[in-house]
Design a protein around this motif. Sequence first.
Motif, mmCIF file in Angstrom:
data_model
loop_
_atom_site.group_PDB
_atom_site.id
_atom_site.type_symbol
_atom_site.label_atom_id
_atom_site.label_comp_id
_atom_site.label_asym_id
_atom_site.label_seq_id
_atom_site.Cartn_x
_atom_site.Cartn_y
_atom_site.Cartn_z
ATOM 1 N N ALA A 158 38.191 49.592 33.220
ATOM 2 C CA ALA A 158 38.047 48.134 33.300
ATOM 3 C C ALA A 158 38.934 47.568 34.402
ATOM 4 C CB ALA A 158 38.393 47.495 31.954
ATOM 5 N N LEU A 159 40.145 48.097 34.529
ATOM 6 C CA LEU A 159 41.050 47.636 35.581
ATOM 7 C C LEU A 159 40.501 48.009 36.955
ATOM 8 C CD1 LEU A 159 43.674 46.330 36.493
ATOM 9 C CD2 LEU A 159 44.821 48.522 36.068
ATOM 10 N N ALA A 160 40.015 49.225 37.099
ATOM 11 C CA ALA A 160 39.440 49.648 38.377
ATOM 12 C C ALA A 160 38.261 48.755 38.756
ATOM 13 C CB ALA A 160 39.009 51.103 38.312
ATOM 14 N N ALA A 161 37.444 48.383 37.792
ATOM 15 C CA ALA A 161 36.294 47.512 38.067
ATOM 16 C C ALA A 161 36.755 46.166 38.618
ATOM 17 C CB ALA A 161 35.453 47.339 36.807
ATOM 18 N N ILE A 162 37.816 45.621 38.059
ATOM 19 C CA ILE A 162 38.357 44.351 38.553
ATOM 20 C C ILE A 162 38.842 44.517 39.986
ATOM 21 C CG2 ILE A 162 40.282 42.721 38.315
ATOM 22 C CD1 ILE A 162 39.994 43.187 35.243
ATOM 23 N N LEU A 163 39.497 45.643 40.251
ATOM 24 C CA LEU A 163 40.051 45.861 41.579
ATOM 25 C C LEU A 163 38.997 46.064 42.655
ATOM 26 C CD1 LEU A 163 43.045 48.181 40.638
ATOM 27 C CD2 LEU A 163 43.106 45.736 41.147
ATOM 28 N N VAL A 207 40.980 51.424 49.204
ATOM 29 C CA VAL A 207 40.365 52.432 48.339
ATOM 30 C C VAL A 207 41.088 52.465 47.004
ATOM 31 C CG1 VAL A 207 39.808 54.883 48.081
ATOM 32 C CG2 VAL A 207 39.684 53.806 50.346
ATOM 33 N N VAL A 208 40.329 52.360 45.927
ATOM 34 C CA VAL A 208 40.848 52.493 44.565
ATOM 35 C C VAL A 208 40.310 53.812 44.035
ATOM 36 C CG1 VAL A 208 40.881 51.503 42.239
ATOM 37 C CG2 VAL A 208 40.867 49.992 44.245
ATOM 38 N N ALA A 209 41.206 54.684 43.556
ATOM 39 C CA ALA A 209 40.791 56.014 43.099
ATOM 40 C C ALA A 209 41.427 56.361 41.764
ATOM 41 C CB ALA A 209 41.183 57.068 44.136
ATOM 42 N N ASN A 210 40.642 57.016 40.899
ATOM 43 C CA ASN A 210 41.177 57.534 39.636
ATOM 44 C C ASN A 210 42.025 58.765 39.919
ATOM 45 O OD1 ASN A 210 39.763 55.658 38.071
ATOM 46 N ND2 ASN A 210 38.024 57.002 37.800
ATOM 47 N N ASP A 211 43.135 58.902 39.203
ATOM 48 C CA ASP A 211 43.934 60.120 39.271
ATOM 49 C C ASP A 211 43.142 61.227 38.580
ATOM 50 O OD1 ASP A 211 46.935 61.085 39.790
ATOM 51 O OD2 ASP A 211 46.219 61.987 37.915
ATOM 52 N N LEU A 232 45.703 54.932 38.412
ATOM 53 C CA LEU A 232 44.909 54.607 39.594
ATOM 54 C C LEU A 232 45.794 54.715 40.827
ATOM 55 C CD1 LEU A 232 43.160 51.343 38.351
ATOM 56 C CD2 LEU A 232 42.031 53.540 38.781
ATOM 57 N N TRP A 233 45.207 55.132 41.946
ATOM 58 C CA TRP A 233 45.866 55.141 43.247
ATOM 59 C C TRP A 233 45.153 54.136 44.129
ATOM 60 C CZ3 TRP A 233 50.315 57.620 43.900
ATOM 61 C CH2 TRP A 233 50.638 58.639 43.012
#
Length: 126
Positions: free
Chosen positions: A46-51, A65-69, A76-77
């Motif tokens: 949900a946080l990544a979606a906002i970002l 770039v937003v990436a999952n660890d 997130l990175w």
Amino acid sequence: MTLERRSFLAGAAALGVAAPAAAAAPAGPMYGMVGKMTAKPGMRDALAAILVEGTAAMPGCLSYVVANDASDADLLWITEVWESKAAHAGSLALPAVRAAIAKGRPMIAAMETVAETAPVGGAGLR
């Protein structure tokens, strides 16, 4: 953990991969940051979606770039490259960035700026 305001604003500026800068590249060094954002348990997606939602472009942003660890389900990175440090600072005043901050803040457990960089080039950069 208390979030440092500047770090939060920098992380929250991740509203999507920005369009490349205009053809004329400004003189001076590019500015980069690598951020580490830990979501509250179960809230990373949900946080990544906002970002990544929101604006199609932020003035001066060359890459965001937003990436999952790969090994931590809450981490997130965020990797960003800007035309200049001033362009990055200016992004923090954008209404869309401020809205993302308000929406995402309750989902964040911790965040930090891992590194500030001076990018020299690469795919998609001047």
